[in-house]
Design a protein around this motif. Sequence first.
Motif, short mmCIF file in Angstrom:
data_model
loop_
_atom_site.label_atom_id
_atom_site.label_comp_id
_atom_site.label_asym_id
_atom_site.label_seq_id
_atom_site.Cartn_x
_atom_site.Cartn_y
_atom_site.Cartn_z
N ALA A 126 40.88 5.81 37.32
CA ALA A 126 41.11 6.52 36.14
C ALA A 126 42.01 7.74 36.52
O ALA A 126 42.56 8.18 35.51
N ALA A 174 40.73 10.42 37.14
CA ALA A 174 39.86 11.71 36.67
C ALA A 174 39.01 11.98 37.89
O ALA A 174 38.11 13.33 37.51
N ARG A 203 41.76 10.03 30.25
CA ARG A 203 41.16 9.52 31.48
C ARG A 203 39.71 9.24 31.72
O ARG A 203 39.38 8.23 32.26
N SER A 257 47.38 5.98 27.32
CA SER A 257 48.09 6.99 28.24
C SER A 257 48.98 7.86 27.64
O SER A 257 49.90 8.68 28.45
N LEU A 265 49.21 11.66 29.23
CA LEU A 265 49.35 11.56 30.70
C LEU A 265 50.72 11.82 30.92
O LEU A 265 51.69 11.26 30.25
N THR A 279 50.99 10.85 36.85
CA THR A 279 49.58 10.42 36.66
C THR A 279 49.61 9.11 36.02
O THR A 279 48.72 8.14 36.37
N LEU A 289 47.94 5.65 37.63
CA LEU A 289 46.96 5.08 37.17
C LEU A 289 47.25 3.63 37.26
O LEU A 289 46.47 2.71 37.42
#
Length: 584
Positions: A455, A457, A486, A506, A509, A513, A517
Motif C-alpha cells: 500500500a 505506507a 494508504r 487513491s 495520492l 505513488t 501502488l
Amino acid sequence: MFRLLRFLRPYRLHGLLGPACKLLEAIFELFVPLVVADMVDRGVASGDVGYVMQRGGLLVSLVVLGMVFSLVCQTLASRASQGVGTDMRRALFHHINTLDWANQEKLGAPTLIQRMTGDINQMQVAVAMLIRLVVRAPFLVMGALIMAFRINVQLAWIFVTIIGLMSLILYLVMSRTVPSLKQIQKNNDQMSNAIRENLSGARVVRAFRSQEREESKFIQVVEAVTKTYTRVGKYNASLAPLCFLVLNVGILAVLYFGGYLVDGGRLTQGQLIALVQYMNQILLALVVTANLVVIFTKAAASAQRINEVFDLQPAIIDEGSVHALPDARGEVRFNHVYFSYHGNQSDDHSEESVFWALRDITLSAPPGSHIGIIGATGSGKSTLVQLLPRLYDVVRGEVLLDGVAVRDYPRQELHRRVAMVSQQASLFSGTIRDNLLWRSPDATEEMIWRALAIAQAEDFVRSMPKGLDAMVVQGGANLSGGQKQRLTIARALVGYPNVLILDDSSSALDYATDRALRDALAHMQNPPTRLTVSQRIGTVRTCDKIWVMEAGEVVGVGTHDQLIKSCLVYQEICKTQLRKEEWS
C-alpha cells in the motif's frame, strides 16, 4: 413504551422489592402525624415529659426505619435503571449494526446518536421513578385522605376539595406542557445535527469564511429549542405557586373550621396538627405526581423513538444457504443486474416510473484480473461495486462470486473473500496496528508490514516514533489524506482477500505513488481480482479490462486501445485528461 418492558424482566425482583420498600416507608410516614397528635394531646397537654420522650423515640424509630427502606429502594432502583439502560443501549447498538446502509441513512447519524444517549437516559430515569415513586405518591394521597376521614369527617371534605383543585391545576398545566415535551426532543435532534455538521465540516467552514452564516443557522435552531423550553418552563413555573396557594387556602380552612371544633371539644389540638401535616403530605405527593407525568411523557416519546429504530428491519439478511462453498478463486460475475435505491416498484407499479441506478448489467471478471471502472459522476460506478460485498442487494438479477450468488454466502465468509476500500478513508481512534487488524485479527506482524509495503505506507509508518503502535486520533485527523488512504488500502490487504475493491481510493495520492501502488498490487503473489473505480484515465488504462458506465448502464467493455476506438463516452473522458498523442 410497554414494548420496552422486556428489558425490565431480568430486574423483576428489583421491580417488586423496590416499590414494597417504598410502600413501607410511606406507611411509616403516614403514622408520623398520628404519633405527633398523640404526643401533643397526652404528653404536652399533661406536661408528661416521659411520655413526650417515649413518643419522640417512636418518631425517631419511624423516621430511621423509613430512611432504611428508602435507601434499599434507592439502591434497587439505581441498579435496575442502570441495568435496563445498559441492556437497552447494547441491544440498540447491536440492532443498528445489523441494518443495511439504506436504513441507517434513512434516520441519519445525529438522530441515532441522540436515541442511543439522550432517549435511553430518559428511559433510565423513568425506570428509576417507576420503582421509587409510582406506588408511593398515590398511596400517600389516598392514605392521607383516609387518615383525615378517620380523624374528622367534616374536615376531611376540605381535603377532597383541595385534592380536586390541585388535580385540576395539574391537568391544565400538563395538558399544555406534554405536547411541547415531544417537540423538544425533535428540536434536540435538529440541534445535534447542526452541531455534528459544523464540527465535521469545520475546515470547510473556515476555508470559505462562512462562520457567521453557520452561526446564524445554528442560532435559529437554538432559538427554536429555547422557545419551546421557555414555554414549558413558564407552565412548570406556575405549577408550584398555584399548588401552594391552594394548599395554604386548604390549611387556612382546616385551621379556621378546626378551631371551632377544638373549642367545641369535638377535635383535639393534636388532631388538628395531624390534619395540617396530612395536608402537606398530600401537596408533596401531588407535586411528585406532576413530575412523574412529565418524566413518563418524555419517556413515552423516547420509547417511541427507540422503537422506531428497533422496527427498522434489515433488508439484507445473512442467508448463507450454501453449505459446500466453492474454492476461493475470485471470479466475479454480474448477471442482468438491476438496482434502485427506492425499491423495485413505485406506487403505480409501472416499470417506467422506477428510477434504476443500475439497469441490466451483465459483466464478468476472471480470477486475478484487474478491472477498471470509469464513468461520469453519478453513472453508477460505486453502486455497482457495493453490490459485491452486499452493502446493498440487487433488485433483479444476480451477483456471483466464484459461481455462487453473494446472497448465498455467510456474511463472514463473503467479507473474508471480498475486501473493499471506500471513497472516504475512515480510520478509528487507537493505534495503527488496531486499525490494520480489523479484517484479520489474527494476522501476524509480517503480514501487516507486507500489506503496508504494497500500500506504499511502510516508509511513513516506520518513520513514526512508535511505528505500528503510533496513535491515530478519531477519523485519522492527525494524518494526511494520502496517508489515510494508504492505511485503509493496507487494512484491506491484511488477510489476503480474493477480491479487492478500490472505490476511488487513491484520489489523494500523487501520480508516482498511485503508479507504485498499482505495480505492487500487480506483482503480488496470487494477486486478488481487483475492481478499481477511478476518475483517472491513468489509473485504469493499464487494466486488463475497462468497464465504461453512463447513467447506470455499461456502454463499453474492453482495453484502453479498444475503447479509444469504439466507445464515444471513453473518448470524451480521454479528451478531458489526455492530449491526442497520449491516447495510444
